[in-house]
Design an enzyme around this catalytic site. Structure first.
Site, PDB file in Angstrom:
ATOM      1  N   LYS A  84       0.798  -1.226   0.000  1.00 14.30           N
ATOM      2  CA  LYS A  84       0.000   0.000   0.000  1.00 14.30           C
ATOM      3  C   LYS A  84       0.838   1.288   0.000  1.00 14.30           C
ATOM      4  O   LYS A  84       0.444   2.271  -0.616  1.00 14.30           O
ATOM      5  CB  LYS A  84      -0.968   0.013   1.186  1.00 14.30           C
ATOM      6  CG  LYS A  84      -2.106  -0.988   1.031  1.00 14.30           C
ATOM      7  CD  LYS A  84      -3.092  -0.867   2.173  1.00 14.30           C
ATOM      8  CE  LYS A  84      -4.249  -1.841   2.000  1.00 14.30           C
ATOM      9  NZ  LYS A  84      -5.261  -1.658   3.045  1.00 14.30           N
ATOM     10  N   ASP A 102     -10.369   2.668   2.144  1.00 11.76           N
ATOM     11  CA  ASP A 102     -10.538   1.912   3.395  1.00 11.76           C
ATOM     12  C   ASP A 102     -11.390   2.665   4.421  1.00 11.76           C
ATOM     13  O   ASP A 102     -12.287   2.093   5.046  1.00 11.76           O
ATOM     14  CB  ASP A 102      -9.181   1.571   4.011  1.00 11.76           C
ATOM     15  CG  ASP A 102      -8.462   0.470   3.250  1.00 11.76           C
ATOM     16  OD1 ASP A 102      -9.142  -0.341   2.600  1.00 11.76           O
ATOM     17  OD2 ASP A 102      -7.220   0.424   3.305  1.00 11.76           O
TER      18      ASP A 102
END
Ligand code: ATR
Length: 273
Positions: free
Chosen positions: A73, A110
């Protein structure tokens, strides 16, 4: 990452290491079928050394978008030509999209996924006292959206005090400090450490949870996680785990890529089946 799928079909996928057990291909296939979108969504297992080169090749070959998971990420945030404000805030990217001009946009869905899942579960954090356990990348991704909902209190507790304070300012503390508080339990406790992967929970007083507490684990497991088990055993009124967040962050990625947000009801049912 080349494959023989016809160029006319829009190509997406999830990149991780490992990625074999990812539920994202199933979730996105359900979204595509439900919305009548013609696309393919594959899994790509890429070691860290191969990530930048292979992702570049995927987009150069016409690929439209990728979800990015552990451990890539932060690398994805560096690879992107442009970041959305929420990805910049999180310092991490879970969604890459090829823009019309060929540049790669990095986003992070997220936090939005967690907020959508809490909403789905009927958990409104406005005016609630909220505790987050852990101060790593997962916490960085959700802190902004949680703060936007104006909880009465938002505390980050972590093994390492420095990281908690860095993220939360004066409301950061270490696990031991929670035991001295007089105002326990919290209304909402969110578990965001990586300890679940080792089958463990943070060394924290059980007084943080009680009958009025909603305990949410960003991780997921079948049928429970070490943290949801711990919270239930110590009297939390309600527990939930991050499989719902996974579905909702996928819907947010789908929205970025395709311009419409799929109904997630069937996917929620499928992932817990
Ligand atoms: P991620 O990006 O998955 O959040 P990370 O940035 O490495 O990963 O963060 C991991 C989180 O789990 C941190 O809050 C970490 O605490 P520290 O900042 O003190 O390292 C926490 N964590 C990992 N192993 C732990 C352990 N054995 N005990 C307590 N906390 C732990």
């Amino acid at each position: 990452m080349q494959n023989s799928v016809a160029r006319s079909i829009d190509r997406y996928g999830v990149v991780g290491h490992p990625v074999a057990h990812s539920r994202s291909p199933m979730i996105h296939a359900m979204f595509a079928a439900a919305t009548g979108q013609n696309l393919v969504y594959d899994r790509y297992d890429l070691a860290p050394d191969d990530f930048t080169r292979e992702v570049g090749a995927f987009f150069a070959a016409g690929g439209r978008g990728l979800n990015v998971t552990v451990p890539h990420k932060e690398t994805a945030a560096r690879l992107a030509d442009e970041l959305t404000p929420r990805a910049r805030l999180a310092g991490a990217v879970n969604t890459l999209a090829r823009l019309d001009d060929g540049r790669i946009l990095g986003d992070n869905t997220d936090g939005a996924g967690l907020m959508a899942d809490l909403h789905r579960l009927g958990c409104d954090i406005t005016d609630k006292r909220v505790l987050i356990l852990g101060a790593g990348g997962a916490t960085r991704g959700i802190l902004g959206p949680l703060r936007d909902r104006r909880p009465a209190e938002l505390i980050v507790a972590n093994r390492t005090a420095e990281r908690a304070r860095e993220l939360a300012g004066h409301s950061g503390c270490v696990y031991e400090a929670l035991a001295t508080r007089k105002d326990l339990p919290f209304d909402v406790v969110i578990h965001a450490t990586s300890l679940g992967l080792e089958g463990k929970v943070p060394a924290v007083t059980a007084k943080i949870v009680g009958p009025g507490t909603f305990a949410y684990d960003l991780g997921y497991g079948k049928p429970e996680t070490p943290f949801t088990r711990w919270a239930t055993e110590h009297g939390a009124g309600r527990v939930a785990q991050g499989i719902g967040m996974l579905v909702e962050q996928a819907a947010e990625s789908f929205l970025l890529w395709r311009g419409l947000r799929p109904d997630t009801t069937a996917a929620h049912r499928a992932v817990i089946a």
